[in-house]
Scaffold this motif. Structure first.
Motif, PDB file in Angstrom:
ATOM      1  N   SER A  10       0.820  -1.212   0.000  1.00  0.00           N
ATOM      2  CA  SER A  10       0.000   0.000   0.000  1.00  0.00           C
ATOM      3  C   SER A  10       0.858   1.269   0.000  1.00  0.00           C
ATOM      4  O   SER A  10       0.400   2.325  -0.401  1.00  0.00           O
ATOM      5  N   LYS A  14      -0.389   3.464  -5.356  1.00  0.00           N
ATOM      6  CA  LYS A  14      -1.568   4.301  -5.137  1.00  0.00           C
ATOM      7  C   LYS A  14      -2.763   3.669  -5.845  1.00  0.00           C
ATOM      8  O   LYS A  14      -2.597   3.048  -6.899  1.00  0.00           O
ATOM      9  N   PRO A  15      -3.965   3.865  -5.303  1.00  0.00           N
ATOM     10  CA  PRO A  15      -5.152   3.265  -5.943  1.00  0.00           C
ATOM     11  C   PRO A  15      -5.313   3.663  -7.406  1.00  0.00           C
ATOM     12  O   PRO A  15      -5.709   2.829  -8.226  1.00  0.00           O
ATOM     13  N   ASN A  16      -4.971   4.903  -7.755  1.00  0.00           N
ATOM     14  CA  ASN A  16      -5.166   5.323  -9.149  1.00  0.00           C
ATOM     15  C   ASN A  16      -4.028   4.868 -10.058  1.00  0.00           C
ATOM     16  O   ASN A  16      -4.012   5.167 -11.253  1.00  0.00           O
ATOM     17  N   VAL A  18      -3.582   1.681 -10.458  1.00  0.00           N
ATOM     18  CA  VAL A  18      -4.037   0.327 -10.785  1.00  0.00           C
ATOM     19  C   VAL A  18      -5.050   0.438 -11.916  1.00  0.00           C
ATOM     20  O   VAL A  18      -6.034   1.167 -11.802  1.00  0.00           O
ATOM     21  N   ALA A 145     -10.430  -0.624  -8.184  1.00  0.00           N
ATOM     22  CA  ALA A 145     -10.455  -0.518  -6.711  1.00  0.00           C
ATOM     23  C   ALA A 145     -10.335  -1.906  -6.074  1.00  0.00           C
ATOM     24  O   ALA A 145      -9.641  -2.092  -5.068  1.00  0.00           O
ATOM     25  N   THR A 146     -11.005  -2.885  -6.679  1.00  0.00           N
ATOM     26  CA  THR A 146     -10.925  -4.258  -6.174  1.00  0.00           C
ATOM     27  C   THR A 146      -9.513  -4.808  -6.370  1.00  0.00           C
ATOM     28  O   THR A 146      -8.950  -5.446  -5.479  1.00  0.00           O
ATOM     29  N   HIS A 148      -6.752  -3.133  -6.523  1.00  0.00           N
ATOM     30  CA  HIS A 148      -5.872  -2.479  -5.544  1.00  0.00           C
ATOM     31  C   HIS A 148      -6.038  -3.129  -4.172  1.00  0.00           C
ATOM     32  O   HIS A 148      -5.056  -3.402  -3.474  1.00  0.00           O
ATOM     33  N   ALA A 149      -7.293  -3.405  -3.785  1.00  0.00           N
ATOM     34  CA  ALA A 149      -7.556  -4.031  -2.484  1.00  0.00           C
ATOM     35  C   ALA A 149      -6.916  -5.422  -2.404  1.00  0.00           C
ATOM     36  O   ALA A 149      -6.307  -5.773  -1.391  1.00  0.00           O
ATOM     37  N   THR A 152      -3.112  -4.968  -2.036  1.00  0.00           N
ATOM     38  CA  THR A 152      -2.606  -4.352  -0.801  1.00  0.00           C
ATOM     39  C   THR A 152      -3.084  -5.055   0.465  1.00  0.00           C
ATOM     40  O   THR A 152      -2.572  -4.781   1.541  1.00  0.00           O
TER      41      THR A 152
END
Length: 160
Positions: A10, A14-16, A18, A145-146, A148-149, A152
């Motif tokens: 994480s 960064k989320p963006n 991905v 978002a999924t 990234h989750a 991380t």
């Protein structure tokens, strides 16, 4: 900045940074996509990023097998190691060690002077991407978002 010495994905991703893409037509095009994302998320110069990735790739392919590629490069103008992840709907030829096409690409960009942090980050990403259940989850989802989750949430508790 105090750290427990434990690097987490994480911190790198960064989320963006991905993305899920339909496909990449070539390794060069994929590197351009990675460069564009690194530019928009981390402010890296796309041309420098692409050149550095291609230069590293010329030393030996970064396709590590099982559909996974870990392209990486050292760049000026960075103060820490950062990552970009792309999931491809359609696997592409990547000259991987096992000759399998690649659909999961985790790129790492490190400062020119990063030394051990670069290696730690690479080891962490490599461990994460070697996990079959993690890869299965990544392949089953196309929502960034999924993705990234999934990337991380993996903790350093698994054996290397």
């Amino acid at each position: 900045m105090e750290q427990s010495g434990q690097m987490e994905l994480s911190q790198l991703l960064k989320p963006n940074a991905v993305k899920a893409f339909g496909h990449a037509t070539s390794k060069k095009r994929l590197f351009q996509d990675l460069g564009d994302i690194a530019h928009s998320v981390y402010g890296l110069q796309p041309a420098d990023t692409v050149d550095a990735l291609q230069e590293r790739e010329s030393l030996g392919p970064t396709g590590v097998g099982h559909g996974v590629a870990l392209p990486h490069a050292r760049l000026y103008g960075l103060d820490r190691v950062v990552g970009v992840f792309i999931r491809l709907d359609k696997p592409m030829d990547f000259d991987a060690v096992d000759r399998q096409p690649v659909d999961l690409v985790f790129a790492l960009f490190a400062p020119k002077s990063s030394g051990v942090d670069h290696l730690k980050a690479l080891a962490l990403v490599s461990r994460t991407m070697r996990d079959a259940s993690t890869c299965a989850k990544l392949r089953a989802n196309s929502d960034p978002a999924t993705l990234h989750a999934v990337l991380t949430e993996v903790r350093g508790t698994q054996a290397a």
